[in-house]
Enzyme design. Sequence first.
Site, PDB file in Angstrom:
ATOM      1  N   LYS A  35      54.565  26.859  60.346  1.00 15.60           N
ATOM      2  CA  LYS A  35      55.124  25.584  60.781  1.00 15.60           C
ATOM      3  C   LYS A  35      55.865  24.882  59.640  1.00 15.60           C
ATOM      4  CE  LYS A  35      51.479  24.945  64.220  1.00 15.60           C
ATOM      5  NZ  LYS A  35      52.232  25.521  65.278  1.00 15.60           N
ATOM      6  N   CYS A  36      56.628  25.657  58.922  1.00 16.73           N
ATOM      7  CA  CYS A  36      57.334  25.187  57.724  1.00 16.73           C
ATOM      8  C   CYS A  36      58.837  25.274  57.958  1.00 16.73           C
ATOM      9  CB  CYS A  36      56.913  26.090  56.554  1.00 16.73           C
ATOM     10  SG  CYS A  36      57.772  25.794  55.000  1.00 16.73           S
ATOM     11  N   GLY A  37      59.594  24.462  57.260  1.00 21.04           N
ATOM     12  CA  GLY A  37      61.042  24.555  57.347  1.00 21.04           C
ATOM     13  C   GLY A  37      61.574  25.899  56.882  1.00 21.04           C
ATOM     14  N   THR A  39      59.969  28.766  57.546  1.00 17.92           N
ATOM     15  CA  THR A  39      59.416  29.808  58.420  1.00 17.92           C
ATOM     16  C   THR A  39      60.478  30.797  58.903  1.00 17.92           C
ATOM     17  OG1 THR A  39      57.582  28.384  59.058  1.00 17.92           O
ATOM     18  CG2 THR A  39      58.073  30.218  60.529  1.00 17.92           C
TER      19      THR A  39
END
Length: 159
Positions: A35-37, A39
């Site tokens: 759930k990371c930018g 990803t």
Amino acid sequence: MTSLADFTITANDGSAVALGDKRGKVLLVVNTASKCGFTPQYDGLQALYDRFDAQGFEVLAFPCNQFAGQEPGADEEIVQFCRANHGVTFPIMQKVEVNGPNASPLFDWLKAEAPGVMGTKGIKWNFTKFLIDREGRVASRYAPTDKPEAIAADIAALL
């Protein structure tokens, strides 16, 4: 510990993986999050794996929830997400911590072997990458902002 081969890690399914068995391969060790930018880098990591796997290259992903809680899922959920959303076929390990007193010994070693900018040892964010040569030594460390495709030439040079 003097090389990657000195470590045993835990696969996503709970089984032990002796990194000595990876001797002779070029490896990219990455702390990841779903759930990371960053990803979408899973797609680039998979492209590298597809391109270089037959030449002795492997990606080892280590999910980590230490940065803004961006990997909250259980190990099985993480694998399902990566396979369904990014077509990941490379190994995904059990979730780890990469900084602090409970950090994985592997990541403590990686940080000591390849400090970050200005000699910092901590990992700053998800998708920090460590390129390991065929002898199990750290060849390079890459920032989360370094896209996987940008390090393809470095991988090719080690193969």
